[in-house]
Design a protein around this motif. Structure first.
Motif, short mmCIF file in Angstrom:
data_model
loop_
_atom_site.label_atom_id
_atom_site.label_comp_id
_atom_site.label_asym_id
_atom_site.label_seq_id
_atom_site.Cartn_x
_atom_site.Cartn_y
_atom_site.Cartn_z
N ASP A 199 33.33 39.69 58.36
CA ASP A 199 31.88 39.87 58.13
C ASP A 199 31.50 39.46 56.71
O ASP A 199 30.46 38.82 56.50
CB ASP A 199 31.48 41.32 58.38
N HIS B 171 31.09 31.61 63.45
CA HIS B 171 31.39 33.04 63.59
C HIS B 171 30.46 33.69 64.63
O HIS B 171 30.92 34.44 65.50
CB HIS B 171 31.22 33.74 62.24
N TYR B 172 29.21 33.41 64.55
CA TYR B 172 28.26 34.02 65.48
C TYR B 172 28.53 33.58 66.91
O TYR B 172 28.38 34.37 67.86
CB TYR B 172 26.83 33.67 65.08
N GLN C 44 31.47 32.78 68.11
CA GLN C 44 32.66 33.53 68.53
C GLN C 44 32.32 34.97 68.91
O GLN C 44 32.94 35.55 69.80
CB GLN C 44 33.71 33.51 67.42
N GLN C 45 31.34 35.53 68.21
CA GLN C 45 30.93 36.89 68.51
C GLN C 45 29.95 36.96 69.68
O GLN C 45 29.53 38.05 70.07
CB GLN C 45 30.26 37.52 67.28
N GLU D 283 26.90 35.87 69.67
CA GLU D 283 25.55 36.12 69.16
C GLU D 283 24.83 34.78 68.96
O GLU D 283 24.66 34.29 67.84
CB GLU D 283 25.61 36.91 67.86
#
Length: 935
Positions: free
Chosen positions: A525, A543-544, A546-547, A549
């Motif tokens: 994060d 990253h988003y 992968q999450q 989002e």
């Protein structure tokens, strides 16, 4: 090592200052002016500013020996008040620097003035304004003098001590402007008490108010020969006071702007009060009381015997002793007193004959040490002159906190040190104690104190702090395995603090090193947070995604500074993650090239979708094609392919029929590849679409042939589209006719009727004989009787029309031959006296000119009742004749006839036309007959 120069030094200013007018009894100073009083009643004024001196005899006319008791001069050195004492009593005089004769203040006769308070804020050279006089019998009087009046304006009684009548020995006054007037602050001393008076209005009203209320005073019992009150003045404002009392030196700060709400009245403008005991001044056990005093910013100058002891006001320590070079005749009595010149910043001492000057040389240079010894660190820092002195103050504070294990506080002070301890030494102190938090605090504070141009050290320290934060986060997580509320709060707090640090230090942290640190500690994060700060949008978006989002990732991509290429890079993942949000984002993003999104759209389209589900790619492609007017063939081909895969063919047909390039001066009406579209539609069995594409490609035979497999009505419509090629149009209709006849499943007679009805739909393009070959050989002619008769009737009508046309042509040819023959015999008779037409025209022109020049009759332009409508004037008649002559041409000698003489009747290029009109002999043997079968 060179010894430091003393702060205070003594110099002889004037050896024989009394000028033979007796011995000196008192002295005062102000603005480089010294006024002294003598034992023979003289006041002598030395103006060192201009190098002049003058004297005035106050004893003139008075019997017996007269001596000046006290003399007072204002801070500007212009106004002087003196009291003379003799056998006849006491008198008080006022004199001005410009006057040669003093003014006797008769209302004060018999009163001995011991103290004077000047209004330092308002006094000028021309006016004293309010002045307070304190007398030996405990009274206070107010006086005011304007220099131009040569006399006092008034003398008023203000106050008298009645409870404990004592002589006033010292007076000071300050004023301050407030909203509703002027506030006066008056401080007065007697041998045992210090009185404070304050109020708003005039001095008279202020002191009148104390008739009904108690005077605030401080009592310090004790015997002293000369009680004095002094204010230290800085920029014409009193900073602190000092009272030379019997018990000691009572002093404190003055705050005239404070709120006066103390329980004991409104006199609480004194703060930080203290008493310096005389026991600290003696060399033995016996206390020694000074005979006079002067005050500087940080010191008391106390006259004890023939020397002056300089006592630091803060530390209460004797720092220096001053000695005087007295003349032998004055040494027996010693130094009489001290006075100060606040305007010039000088001090003076005097004996019977001489004046000594006490100079001050940077008295605040060591005050930082004094305050530091007293642990008054703020004051010590305020008095430091350089960074090294400040370092020593910070060091003492830091070591004091470190010794009490207050490591965080110690870290803050250590961070401010630049010279006395090295960065490494301080860091090792905390490392050796295992105080990671304190070390982090030290480094953070050190960053604040570093110069901006020291980028290398700033980056190194910032990186170290980053690692310490990461270590702290891990320790909090490990220590709080039970997930307590306190631990959660601490974790959130350190995360918030760490992120704030990253935000502040993003420009100095090395990007690669910091990201490596964050990855190694598993702080995903924070890695994303830092990447966002450094505008590493690719990492953030990845990253988003992968999450899961997608919305957050799209928000990042929509930022103005994000490269548009990232939209294309992450489009495949985003549309699979959330097709709706992705397409909505695409539709709101400017300068997005739909062609570069084709891979993502194809990936999405390859996945199965529910029947009722909105196809987001189709929605975006429709937006691109219709709203953005995109002309890219790839985009159009993709949309066409998606339409082709839908069960409902209506969208595909609408797309194919839409002319996107319509209205443009050049270019195609559509942008998809028709060959690709045809292959795709054939593959997906979208036959109506194929028919449309064939037709659009001018492949009408294929279009009709395919349409016949789908719907004969469609085939007819396609056949009817051909208008400029009658032969092709007939061929297409024959294809339709053949299909219709072959596909009929009814009875033979019924099939023939339908075929005949089909002929009517062709609007006469097809005849019965055109479709007869499509019927079976065994079909009876009787079934076609009606259609054949109708066709024969049509033929017969056409033959009759043709015969009539031939007869008309023959009749016309005969008429032309007759006209030619008549033309050859035509002639005209011309009289020999016939006038030339040209001369006739010239004559008409002359007559017309003459009539035009004659004056016109006055006429309203209307016709009389008797005048006929057809009547014409001579001018109009001649004009009409001229028009006829010019418009006509002589048929015999005109230009037309002259030109025609040289031309043949039939031009060479008209030979073929003339031959076509040649009438040949009739040959009966060549006529053919057409026999029709009988019915």
């Amino acid at each position: 090592m060179e010894q430091k120069r003393q702060v205070f030094s003594v110099d002889l200013l004037e050896r024989y200052a009394a000028k033979g007018r007796g011995v000196i009894t008192c002295m005062t100073a102000g603005n480089d002016v010294i006024v002294l009083g003598t034992s023979k009643g003289w006041i002598i004024r030395h103006d060192f500013g201009v190098g002049d001196s003058s004297d005035i005899d106050l004893s003139a006319g008075r019997p017996g020996d007269q001596s000046i008791h006290r003399v007072f001069v204002d801070p500007g050195g212009s106004h002087c008040i003196a009291t003379i004492v003799g056998p006849g009593g006491a008198d008080t005089f006022y004199t001005h620097a410009k006057w040669t004769r003093p003014r006797l203040l008769s209302k004060l006769k018999g009163l001995i003035v011991n103290a004077v308070a000047w209004n330092r804020q308002l006094i000028t050279e021309a006016s004293t304004r309010e002045v307070i006089l304190g007398t030996d019998n405990g009274q206070l009087h107010e006086i005011a003098v304007d220099e131009k009046d040569k006399r006092e304006k008034y003398i008023k009684f203000l106050f008298e001590l009645k409870e404990l009548p004592e002589a006033f020995t010292g007076l000071q006054m300050e004023t301050a402007n407030v909203i509703n007037g002027t506030r006066y602050y008056v401080m007065a001393v007697t041998p045992t008490r210090l009185y404070s008076y304050t109020g708003i209005g005039s001095l008279e009203s202020v002191f009148a108010s104390y008739v009904d209320r108690t005077v605030h005073f401080t009592e310090l019992p004790g015997d002293i020969a000369n009680s004095e009150l002094h204010f230290f003045i800085n920029q014409r404002r009193a900073v602190y006071f000092a009272w030379l009392s019997g018990a000691g030196i009572y002093h404190g700060g003055l705050n005239f702007g404070a709120q006066h709400s103390s329980p004991d009245g409104d006199q609480n403008f004194v703060e930080n009060k203290a008493l310096l005991s005389y026991s600290r001044l003696g060399e033995g056990t016996e206390a020694v009381k000074p005979s006079s005093m002067a005050v500087s910013e940080f010191h008391f100058l106390l006259l004890i015997g023939n020397k002056v002891k300089v006592v630091n006001r803060i530390s209460e320590q004797i720092v220096e002793e001053l000695y005087f070079d007295q003349a032998s005749d004055a040494a027996s009595r010693g130094i009489i007193g001290l006075c100060s010149d606040a305007s010039a910043g000088l001090f003076y001492a005097y004996d019977q004959n001489s004046i000594f000057q006490v100079s001050v040389n940077d008295e605040g240079r060591d005050m930082w040490k004094v305050y530091l010894d007293l642990k008054e660190y703020a004051a010590a820092l305020a008095n430091c002159r350089d960074a090294l002195q400040k370092d020593q103050v910070y060091l003492v504070q830091a070591e004091a906190a470190f010794s009490t294990k207050d490591f965080l506080r110690a870290a803050s002070f250590y961070a401010k040190i630049n010279y006395v301890l090295s960065f490494e030494e301080i860091s090792l102190k905390f490392i050796s104690m295992g105080e990671q938090d304190a070390l982090r605090t030290f480094l953070l504070r050190k960053l604040d104190n570093l110069a901006k141009d020291d980028t290398c050290q700033i980056t190194m320290i910032s990186t170290w702090i980053t690692e310490l934060y990461l270590d702290k986060i891990n320790r909090v997580l490990l220590e709080d395995e039970g997930a307590s509320e306190k631990g959660a709060l601490e974790y959130q707090s350190i995360i918030k603090e760490f992120r704030a640090f990253l935000s502040d230090s993003k420009d100095v942290l090395d990007e690669a090193t910091t990201m490596k640190l964050l990855k190694s500690y598993g702080r995903v994060d924070e890695l994303v947070f830092f990447a966002n700060l450094k505008e590493q949008h690719e990492i953030v978006v990845h990253h988003y995604i992968q999450q899961g989002e997608a919305k957050k990732a799209l928000q990042v991509l929509q930022k103005p500074n994000v490269p548009i290429d990232l939209q294309y890079k992450f489009a495949p993942d985003l549309i699979m993650l959330d097709a709706y949000e992705t397409v909505e984002s695409w539709m709101t993003t400017k300068d997005l090239n739909p062609r570069k999104l084709i891979p993502a759209m194809m990936r999405y389209s390859s996945e199965p979708h529910a029947k009722n589900e909105t196809h987001e790619v189709i929605k975006y492609l429709e937006y691109s094609v219709h709203r953005l007017q995109n002309e890219d063939p790839g985009v159009h081909n993709l949309l066409l392919s998606l339409y082709a895969k839908q069960e409902d063919e209506s969208s595909l047909l609408r797309f194919l029929q839409c002319k996107f390039g319509k209205g443009r001066s050049s270019g195609p009406e559509f942008f998809y590849d028709p060959k690709y579209a045809l292959r795709l539609c054939l593959k997906e069995k979208r036959m109506r679409a194929c028919v449309h594409i064939y037709s659009m490609m001018s492949m009408h035979e294929e279009a009709v042939a395919l349409a016949l497999q789908v719907d004969p009505e469609l085939a007819m419509a396609e056949a009817d589209k051909v208008e400029d090629d009658e032969e092709l149009r007939k061929k297409l209709w024959l294809m339709v006719a053949k299909h219709v006849i072959e596909q009929e499943k009814g009875t033979k007679r019924e099939n023939i009727r339908k075929a005949i009805a089909f002929l009517k739909e062709t609007d006469g393009l097809l005849k019965i004989e055109d479709i007869l070959p499509f019927f079976p050989d065994f079909a009876l002619i009787d079934d076609f009787k009606e259609a054949i008769c109708s066709s024969l009737e049509d033929y017969n009508e056409q033959i009759e029309n043709l015969k009539q046309e031939m007869n008309d042509a023959t009749h016309g040819a005969d008429n032309i031959r007759n006209d030619i023959s008549a033309l050859a015999q035509r002639y005209a008779v011309i009289d020999r006296d016939e006038e030339c037409g040209a001369e006739y025209i010239l004559d008409l022109q002359k007559r017309l000119t003459l009539l035009s020049n004659e004056p016109r009759k006055d006429s309203s332009g209307g016709l009389s009742e008797e005048e006929p409508l057809t009547s014409m004037t001579p001018l109009e008649k001649i004009r009409s004749q001229l028009d006829d002559a010019i418009a006509s041409e002589c048929p015999f000698c005109g230009d037309l006839m002259i030109r025609e003489i040289s031309l043949p009747f039939i031009l060479p290029e008209e030979a073929d036309v003339a031959a076509s009109w040649e009438i040949k002999p009739h040959n009966p043997g060549m006529q053919k007959s057409l026999s029709l079968p009988a019915y």
